[in-house]
Scaffold this active site. Structure first.
Site, PDB file in Angstrom:
ATOM      1  N   GLY A 108     -30.845  25.999  -7.023  1.00 12.05           N
ATOM      2  CA  GLY A 108     -32.000  25.441  -7.702  1.00 12.05           C
ATOM      3  C   GLY A 108     -32.605  26.356  -8.723  1.00 12.05           C
ATOM      4  N   CYS A 109     -32.014  27.500  -8.982  1.00 12.26           N
ATOM      5  CA  CYS A 109     -32.671  28.498  -9.815  1.00 12.26           C
ATOM      6  C   CYS A 109     -31.759  28.985 -10.908  1.00 12.26           C
ATOM      7  CB  CYS A 109     -33.112  29.690  -8.959  1.00 12.26           C
ATOM      8  SG  CYS A 109     -33.871  31.010  -9.907  1.00 12.26           S
ATOM      9  N   GLY A 110     -32.172  28.772 -12.159  1.00 12.04           N
ATOM     10  CA  GLY A 110     -31.372  29.221 -13.276  1.00 12.04           C
ATOM     11  C   GLY A 110     -31.901  30.475 -13.921  1.00 12.04           C
ATOM     12  N   CYS A 112     -33.165  33.302 -11.866  1.00 11.79           N
ATOM     13  CA  CYS A 112     -33.276  34.403 -10.922  1.00 11.79           C
ATOM     14  C   CYS A 112     -32.604  35.655 -11.463  1.00 11.79           C
ATOM     15  CB  CYS A 112     -32.633  34.024  -9.591  1.00 11.79           C
ATOM     16  SG  CYS A 112     -33.400  32.599  -8.801  1.00 11.79           S
TER      17      CYS A 112
END
Length: 271
Positions: A108-110, A112
């Site tokens: 869900g994290c682009g 980080c």
């Protein structure tokens, strides 16, 4: 779907009781993006279309400018994950060494692992491409994309990104457990096939977040069509980058938020 999905037993529980079921679940595995022996990123991803993923990631992260900047690409499978091992041309290798970066990103994290706020929001290029779409093409885009989602049909648990060309509909699509991974895979597939993203639109099954606009702008694509909503920040970025952003595209309608001139029938005002 090969290794991208696995069947697993479970127990379906409802108010009337419980029963044994077998479900097809999407696989996800760590995929290390390695350039010239240095790991730039490890992303949790669906283990499919990994050459496309590697090229698309390298393009949208500005490691390369074109697929030819990668001299060698090898996908290696290990017990604990997969490595996409790339060797760059000498000039690109030198540029990469000047911007050391490492991240460990969940699906869900682009963003980080970015080492500064400035690094999270680099200036985006203004996209001057000018494809034109009829209103009905945009309205049915995400419905048309459903025909290109075999992994979703099996699992009901993955995202897709498709490329739509005016008058032709969806011509290519990729799936992944991560929405930004699906877009990277699509961008890589387009580059490897010699298809210019400036000639069409990115169609997404997900919401439109900041990194989706960033990747689309880096690819040189001027239109995003999505099944869900944009964030307010993503809309600001799209507006600044001159990207047409259409959201809630389902059935016969959509919301149009920025640069409406590329939708030939105009936009309906949304209060």
């Amino acid at each position: 779907m090969g290794g991208a999905a696995k069947s697993r037993p479970g127990l379906a529980v409802s108010s009337t009781g419980a029963r044994t079921v077998t479900r097809t679940l999407p696989e996800e595995t760590p995929v290390a993006m390695t350039f010239d022996g240095t790991t730039l990123a490890v992303m949790m991803a669906s283990p499919a279309d990994l050459e496309d993923f590697a090229v698309g990631f390298a393009l949208t992260e500005r490691v390369i400018e074109r697929p030819g900047d990668i001299e060698e690409l090898e996908v290696l499978t290990f017990d604990r994950g997969i490595e996409a091992r790339m060797l760059l041309r000498d000039d690109r290798s030198e540029q990469l060494r000047s911007r050391q970066r490492a991240l460990m990103g969940p699906v869900g994290c682009g963003l980080c692992g970015i080492d500064s706020l400035e690094g999270a929001l680099p200036p985006l290029p203004a996209v001057d491409a000018d494809p034109r779409f009829a209103r009905d093409e945009v309205a049915r885009a995400t419905d048309d994309l459903r025909r290109y989602q075999p992994l979703h049909d099996l699992t009901r648990a993955v995202h897709a990104a498709g490329f739509m060309v005016p008058g032709q509909g969806i011509v290519m699509a990729r799936e992944d457990v991560g929405r930004h991974n699906a877009l990277d895979k699509l961008i890589g597939a387009l580059a490897r096939a010699g298809i210019d993203p400036a000639t069409g639109a990115m169609v997404l099954t997900s919401r439109i977040s900041v990194e989706m606009v960033q990747k689309t702008a880096q690819a040189g694509c001027a239109v995003i069509v999505a099944a869900s909503a944009p964030t307010a920040h993503a809309l600001r970025l799209a507006d600044d980058a001159q990207i047409t952003l259409a959201a809630f595209a389902r059935g016969e309608s959509f919301d149009l938020y920025s640069h409406p001139h590329r939708i030939t029938a105009g936009a309906t005002h949304v209060a």
